[in-house]
Design an enzyme around this catalytic site. Structure first.
Site, PDB file in Angstrom:
ATOM      1  N   TYR A 499       0.814  -1.216   0.000  1.00 49.29           N
ATOM      2  CA  TYR A 499       0.000   0.000   0.000  1.00 49.29           C
ATOM      3  C   TYR A 499       0.849   1.269   0.000  1.00 49.29           C
ATOM      4  O   TYR A 499       2.059   1.228   0.144  1.00 49.29           O
ATOM      5  CB  TYR A 499      -1.043   0.004   1.103  1.00 49.29           C
ATOM      6  CG  TYR A 499      -0.638  -0.106   2.552  1.00 49.29           C
ATOM      7  CD1 TYR A 499       0.634   0.158   3.023  1.00 49.29           C
ATOM      8  CD2 TYR A 499      -1.617  -0.470   3.497  1.00 49.29           C
ATOM      9  CE1 TYR A 499       0.948   0.064   4.363  1.00 49.29           C
ATOM     10  CE2 TYR A 499      -1.317  -0.567   4.846  1.00 49.29           C
ATOM     11  CZ  TYR A 499      -0.037  -0.288   5.278  1.00 49.29           C
ATOM     12  OH  TYR A 499       0.253  -0.373   6.617  1.00 49.29           O
ATOM     13  N   GLU A 500       0.155   2.390  -0.211  1.00 53.55           N
ATOM     14  CA  GLU A 500       0.780   3.707  -0.389  1.00 53.55           C
ATOM     15  C   GLU A 500       1.741   3.694  -1.572  1.00 53.55           C
ATOM     16  O   GLU A 500       2.791   4.326  -1.560  1.00 53.55           O
ATOM     17  CB  GLU A 500       1.512   4.129   0.901  1.00 53.55           C
ATOM     18  CG  GLU A 500       1.636   5.626   1.067  1.00 53.55           C
ATOM     19  CD  GLU A 500       0.283   6.316   1.026  1.00 53.55           C
ATOM     20  OE1 GLU A 500       0.116   7.175   0.149  1.00 53.55           O
ATOM     21  OE2 GLU A 500      -0.599   6.015   1.839  1.00 53.55           O
ATOM     22  N   GLY A 501       1.345   2.982  -2.623  1.00 54.52           N
ATOM     23  CA  GLY A 501       2.185   2.825  -3.809  1.00 54.52           C
ATOM     24  C   GLY A 501       3.082   1.625  -3.644  1.00 54.52           C
ATOM     25  O   GLY A 501       3.954   1.615  -2.773  1.00 54.52           O
TER      26      GLY A 501
END
Length: 652
Positions: A499-501
């Site tokens: 997550y978060e890229g």
């Protein structure tokens, strides 16, 4: 500084005595060869009510956590340099004594309140009730109340809005403690901090007045509603719709997925920040706008009113972080959820990127935090678990005396400490970029932070997974058994590279937006600064060997950087093939530089002996065993000649 209760000014001596696991009883690698390993029968295991585990009569802890105050203090005050931020007028009151007190008090909450709930959250999880509400695990509510009582949500928020006004350098260090103690719990304040930062930068005066102080106090929490089932990481595919209403608000419809703490019962309201399109918006990212959609509508005086048209329709059943409710939220089932535009139409993604660096820094610190927690559990188990006999005494001995166990433990500790240094160095760059009085200094620090953040997020979270896996290996078969708790660290850690890229996206960001876009100038400036450090100190006898190792690693990184710039100009798609190994090579090299600075400070400074000995071991191992991996990665990149690494269609 708001609401933090400091019980004693004598925090430094107390923390040195009680709060560090680097207490002189660390690994003694010199005696690794004195013992042999003998296989025993599979031990008998049983869980007992205290939340601990017995193996053949020995009791092993599953939840104890000791905040690494020594290392955090050392990095902040001696390696990164607290003066770097305290010289900025906004942080002039950030003294060493204050930082000690902050770390001490945060450590108490992390170890005494949050850590014991980590296992509870994993076993119970958050539950979607029949009435559509979400119940968090036992103890979550009380823990959140104590978290808010200390004012911790606003540690780096503006004092004018009710925060402590401390630098991100300190806030990041404290954030690591929350995530180490209980990552599933810490996700809630992490997301709220991102929402606070975004509204501080882009909210209207009325929006800041209504929402900021209540979020900074923890009275309300915040969420980020970005992706949708069809979009994934490609936010240009967002379809949620926001239709203007006559009163200046909007009515939102659509569904959002993977919403961390999308619903819960810990606060009276939740402030959802939602990406959506207005009716005539263009396709792609330029058509995305940002809206505040509160769970309960808010009156002009700040009191809450009726329930908004947003509800949790399901919670994801996840591999880890079970205590964190990951929601699917539905907007507008009853005609439209009331939302309020943040910034201008079409600027939603730009607004979101305001908090992206801080969010990715926080996720990177999750990797550091899980590494630390997994290490602590593994070393505790290794010190207690008897298996194999000493060849000199013939007596049963603990597995920490086995050479391979020591190898795994010191790797866990060394890489964790290197990644911690990297994350705190990135944090101080953000402090300078946001608060320094000199615009040139702000601009230079922003460029440096932009370069570092993909490394922090990508490398540190990969390490979190690797070290949690090593923690299981140290436990042997017992690590594969859920009752020991070692497996939870690996399950929790696995989300951070996603997550978060994803870390692949971080690598592409580093090599595409940060390296190729400025023809490598930011990286060249960083490498020049790294060289200057060891050139100034290499004449010292004790630093000659690590200086040579670091110099070789920097030379390799420079060669790789020049090679990538040349080859990717001719073949742009090659960047995707070499991005991930390049991120890892650069991360190891920069972290090695910070470990070099750490070791030099050990020789120069007045540092407590037990900590110094343990830290030297960590630095020596990093230089001898981890830093050489950068040479291997350089060879990988040089050997990548074809940008098509896997066939796109079946060959047979």
């Amino acid at each position: 500084m708001q609401r933090l209760r400091i019980e004693s000014n004598n925090t430094r001596r107390m923390s040195e005595k009680n709060l560090s696991h680097h207490d002189g009883n660390g690994l003694d690698l010199a005696h690794a060869s004195d013992y042999a390993v003998r296989q025993e029968q599979r031990p008998v295991m049983r869980a007992i009510p205290s939340g601990r585990l017995t193996i053949q009569g020995d009791v092993f802890s599953m939840s104890d956590y000791t905040p690494p105050i020594h290392d955090l203090r050392f990095l902040i005050q001696d390696v990164i340099g607290l003066k770097t931020v305290s010289d900025i007028p906004a942080f002039a009151e950030t003294t060493p004594d204050l930082v000690d007190a902050i770390l001490e008090e945060a450590g108490k909450l992390a170890a005494g309140v949050l850590a014991p709930l980590n296992r509870v959250g994993d076993k119970e999880g958050s539950v979607l009730q029949d009435d559509g509400s979400v119940r968090t695990p036992t103890g979550w509510n009380d823990a959140y109340g104590k978290f808010c009582d200390g004012g911790w949500q606003g540690i780096s928020a503006s004092e004018a809005d009710g925060g402590m006004g401390l630098p991100l350098l300190v806030g990041a260090a404290v954030g690591e403690l929350w995530h180490s103690a209980n990552m599933a719990f810490a996700l809630c304040p992490m997301l709220t901090a991102g929402a606070i930062e975004l509204l501080s930068a882009h909210g209207s005066e009325q929006q800041r007045k209504l929402y900021l102080s209540r979020m900074i106090s923890g009275e309300w929490t915040g969420t980020m509603n970005l992706t949708e089932p069809q979009a994934g990481s490609d936010l240009s595919k967002v379809r949620s719709l926001a239709i203007p209403a006559d009163d200046g608000s909007y009515r939102l419809t659509g569904q959002k997925i993977f919403i961390t703490y999308g619903d819960h019962e810990m606060t009276d309201n939740i402030v959802h920040l939602v990406l959506a399109r207005t009716p005539n918006a263009p396709e792609g990212v330029k058509g995305i706008s940002l809206f505040i959609v509160p769970k309960f509508l808010v009156h002009a005086d700040g009191t809450t009113g009726e329930r908004n048209d947003v509800k949790c329709v399901s919670l994801e059943h996840k591999l880890g972080i079970h205590g964190s409710p990951t929601a699917v939220l539905s907007f507008g089932d009853q005609g439209g959820a009331t939302g309020y535009l943040v910034g201008a139409e079409g600027q939603g993604l730009a607004c979101m990127f305001t908090m992206m660096n801080n969010a990715r820094l926080s996720v990177g610190q999750q990797g550091v935090a899980i590494s630390e927690r997994a290490y602590q559990q593994a070393v505790s188990y290794a010190r207690d678990r008897k298996q194999g006999k000493s060849p000199t005494t013939g007596q049963d001995d603990t597995i920490i005396h086995h050479g391979d166990i020591q190898r795994m433990l010191i790797r866990m500790r060394s890489t964790t400490e290197a990644a911690r240094a990297l994350s705190l160095y990135a944090a101080v760059q953000l402090d300078i970029a946001h608060h320094h009085e000199d615009p040139d200094a702000r601009a230079a620090a922003q460029v440096r932070a932009d370069l570092l953040i993909p490394m922090v997020k990508g490398w540190s979270t990969d390490l979190g997974v690797e070290n949690a896996s090593l923690g299981i290996q140290v436990h042997g078969g017992m690590g594969f058994i859920e009752e020991t708790g070692a497996a939870q660290h690996l399950r929790d850690a696995r989300i951070a590279p996603i997550y978060e890229g994803t870390n692949g996206i971080q690598a592409l960001d580093l090599i595409g937006r940060k390296l190729l876009r400025d023809n490598g100038s930011a990286m060249q400036r960083l490498m020049a600064e790294m060289r200057e450090t060891f050139v100034q100190t290499a004449d010292a006898d004790e630093m000659e060997k690590p200086a040579k190792m670091l110099g070789n690693a920097i030379d390799q990184l420079e060669k790789t950087t020049i090679d990538i710039l040349a080859r990717c100009e001719a073949s742009p798609t090659l960047a995707q093939a070499v991005a991930s190994p390049y991120l890892r090579q650069a991360s190891i090299c920069v972290a090695g530089w910070l470990m070099y600075r750490s070791q030099k400070k050990l020789f120069d400074g007045d540092v407590e002996r037990g900590f110094t000995d343990a830290k030297h071991l960590s630095c020596d191992f990093f230089f001898g065993q981890v830093l050489p991996e950068s040479d291997f990665l350089a060879r990988q990149i040089a050997n990548t000649e074809n940008d098509l690494l896997h066939e796109t269609a079946p060959l047979f």
